[in-house]
Design an enzyme around this catalytic site. Structure first.
Site, PDB file in Angstrom:
ATOM      1  N   GLU A   1       4.894  -5.266   8.422  1.00 27.10           N
ATOM      2  CA  GLU A   1       3.513  -5.142   7.914  1.00 27.10           C
ATOM      3  C   GLU A   1       2.981  -6.459   7.356  1.00 27.10           C
ATOM      4  O   GLU A   1       1.767  -6.642   7.252  1.00 27.10           O
ATOM      5  CB  GLU A   1       3.443  -4.063   6.816  1.00 27.10           C
TER       6      GLU A   1
ATOM      7  N   HIS B   1       0.816  -1.229   0.000  1.00 27.82           N
ATOM      8  CA  HIS B   1       0.000   0.000   0.000  1.00 27.82           C
ATOM      9  C   HIS B   1       0.847   1.276   0.000  1.00 27.82           C
ATOM     10  O   HIS B   1       0.478   2.277   0.618  1.00 27.82           O
ATOM     11  CB  HIS B   1      -1.020  -0.030   1.147  1.00 27.82           C
TER      12      HIS B   1
ATOM     13  N   HIS C   1      10.738  -3.681   3.170  1.00 28.86           N
ATOM     14  CA  HIS C   1      11.101  -2.265   3.084  1.00 28.86           C
ATOM     15  C   HIS C   1      11.528  -1.722   4.437  1.00 28.86           C
ATOM     16  O   HIS C   1      11.070  -2.178   5.467  1.00 28.86           O
ATOM     17  CB  HIS C   1      10.013  -1.392   2.466  1.00 28.86           C
TER      18      HIS C   1
ATOM     19  N   HIS D   1      -0.967   4.987   9.592  1.00 27.97           N
ATOM     20  CA  HIS D   1       0.414   5.485   9.655  1.00 27.97           C
ATOM     21  C   HIS D   1       0.455   6.812  10.397  1.00 27.97           C
ATOM     22  O   HIS D   1       0.703   7.860   9.799  1.00 27.97           O
ATOM     23  CB  HIS D   1       0.973   5.663   8.249  1.00 27.97           C
TER      24      HIS D   1
END
Lengths: 129, 280
Positions: free
Chosen positions: B240, B12, B193, B59
């Site tokens: 995540e 996302h 990431h 976030h």
């Protein structure tokens, strides 16, 4: 008994755990305030004055003024909160990531396009000398 | 009876949303990424799910450090796209499915997963980017959405095992809802990431691909992956991927992999995408 923190030996990485969340509470809440357009305007107009409204430490204040993101992380900042600062500056995540690695944005982007930073040699502090 | 028919895993990354919003999906940089979603767009147009149970993380948008719920279910009638600092994304309001959401909340809490119930919440790129990837730029989203936020920002975050078992409880809950609904569950975020510090930019293609390889048939192995392995092998934000395990847990024992796509990079991130169909 101390909490287990097996991630302490990962190089170049600060995990935002309870210790960091407490240390960085006011710094991160200051960042959240920049989600409002009127606060962004006030911050940009006088960063010193705006920061003085928040009970952040002197080191944290200086790190914000210097846009020293690695220092902010070490002082309890979380990257998603700190993103409100570089967003206010009109900068991207990639800009901030490059800055934190010490690379130019161009070199960092080229590294990502060619597959990113390899985990080899970057898993443990002891192998990353 | 309502039933969960399929699951989607998808990254996302906020910049993907920006590429869509600025009509930049066919540029040299972005085309290879978006090509991998062509199949999915056609498939979902045929499937026509009624509700997406959308597992994502906030976030530092709706949840500051004021409150950090580990699991939060959105029970509102609608959810506005959040202003994340540049103004809200130009995407439609997200219509909720409060009857099903409240039913799931009650059932899942009675199965010993203590959810926070949220009646007012703006949704950030974690939720709207996957919708844009699957549905493009409609005037109105053709589906109702139950936002389900997982804390992967403030440690300790829930374990992969906890997320996987939560998925099973969500499946039980949906199965016991009387209305005849085609429900999909999406697990979003990942794959490898790291956005912070001198190690930013870490990508581990081999690890990511092994994760995708095992998602359909060996989810128990994935559920055992410890937080520190995600951090060490896939970067600090690779955690995540536990949200993909909520999705997998909700599909039952037997699933078929229908489609897969993997692309590096989108900005700082390895983009993974998979469609799994539930065979139970």
């Amino acid at each position: 008994m101390a909490l287990e923190k097996p991630y302490k030996d990962v190089p170049g990485t600060i995990i935002f755990d309870s210790e960091m969340a407490r240390k960085g509470y006011h710094l991160n809440q200051f960042c959240m305030s920049l989600m409002k357009a009127e606060n962004r305007v006030r911050f940009k107009a006088d960063e010193h004055a705006y920061l003085s409204e928040w009970p952040v430490s002197e080191e944290q204040r200086q790190a914000v003024l210097d846009r020293n993101y690695n220092a902010m992380l070490a002082l309890g900042g979380n990257i998603y909160f700190l993103a409100k600062i570089f967003s206010s500056d009109g900068k991207s995540f990639q800009y901030a990531a490059a800055l934190m690695t010490g690379m130019s944005e161009e070199d960092y982007k080229a590294m990502m396009v060619s597959g990113g930073r390899s985990p080899d040699g970057n898993r443990y502090i002891r192998e990353n000398k | 009876m309502a039933r969960i028919t399929a699951g989607i895993g998808a990254s996302h990354v906020p910049l993907i949303g920006r590429a869509i919003d600025t009509q930049d999906t066919q540029s040299e940089y972005w085309k290879p990424l978006f090509d991998g979603f062509d199949f999915t767009k056609k498939w979902i147009a045929e499937e026509q799910p009624d509700v997406i149970f959308l597992v994502y993380n906030d976030h530092a948008t709706a949840f500051s450090l004021d409150m950090v719920p580990t699991f939060a279910i959105g029970c509102a009638e609608e959810f506005a796209p959040a202003d994340e600092g540049f103004g809200p994304r130009p995407v439609p309001m997200v219509e909720g499915a409060p009857d099903l959401a409240w039913h799931v909340a009650q059932s899942v809490i009675q199965q010993d997963f203590d959810l926070a119930i949220v009646n007012k919440m703006d949704v950030d790129h974690g939720l709207t980017v996957p919708l844009s990837l699957m549905y493009g730029q409609p005037k109105k989203w053709p589906v109702k959405v139950i936002p389900f936020a997982v804390n992967v920002v403030v440690y300790p975050t829930p374990s992969g095992r906890r997320c996987y078992n939560l998925g099973k409880a969500i499946r039980n809950a949906v199965d016991s809802f009387d209305e005849d609904l085609n429900v999909q569950i999406w697990g979003t975020g990942g794959m490898s990431h790291q956005l912070q510090g001198p190690r930013a930019g870490l990508i581990n293609q081999e690890w990511d691909k092994r994760f995708l390889d095992r998602l359909a048939d060996k989810p128990e192995e994935l559920a055992d992956i410890a937080h520190v392995e995600y951090i060490r092998e896939t970067g600090s934000e690779g955690i995540e991927m536990v949200m993909w395990l909520v999705m997998r847990g909700a599909l039952g024992d037997n699933v078929t992999e229908l489609h897969r796509h993997y692309h590096v990079p989108a900005s700082n991130t390895a983009v993974g995408h998979i469609i799994l169909e539930s065979q139970n």
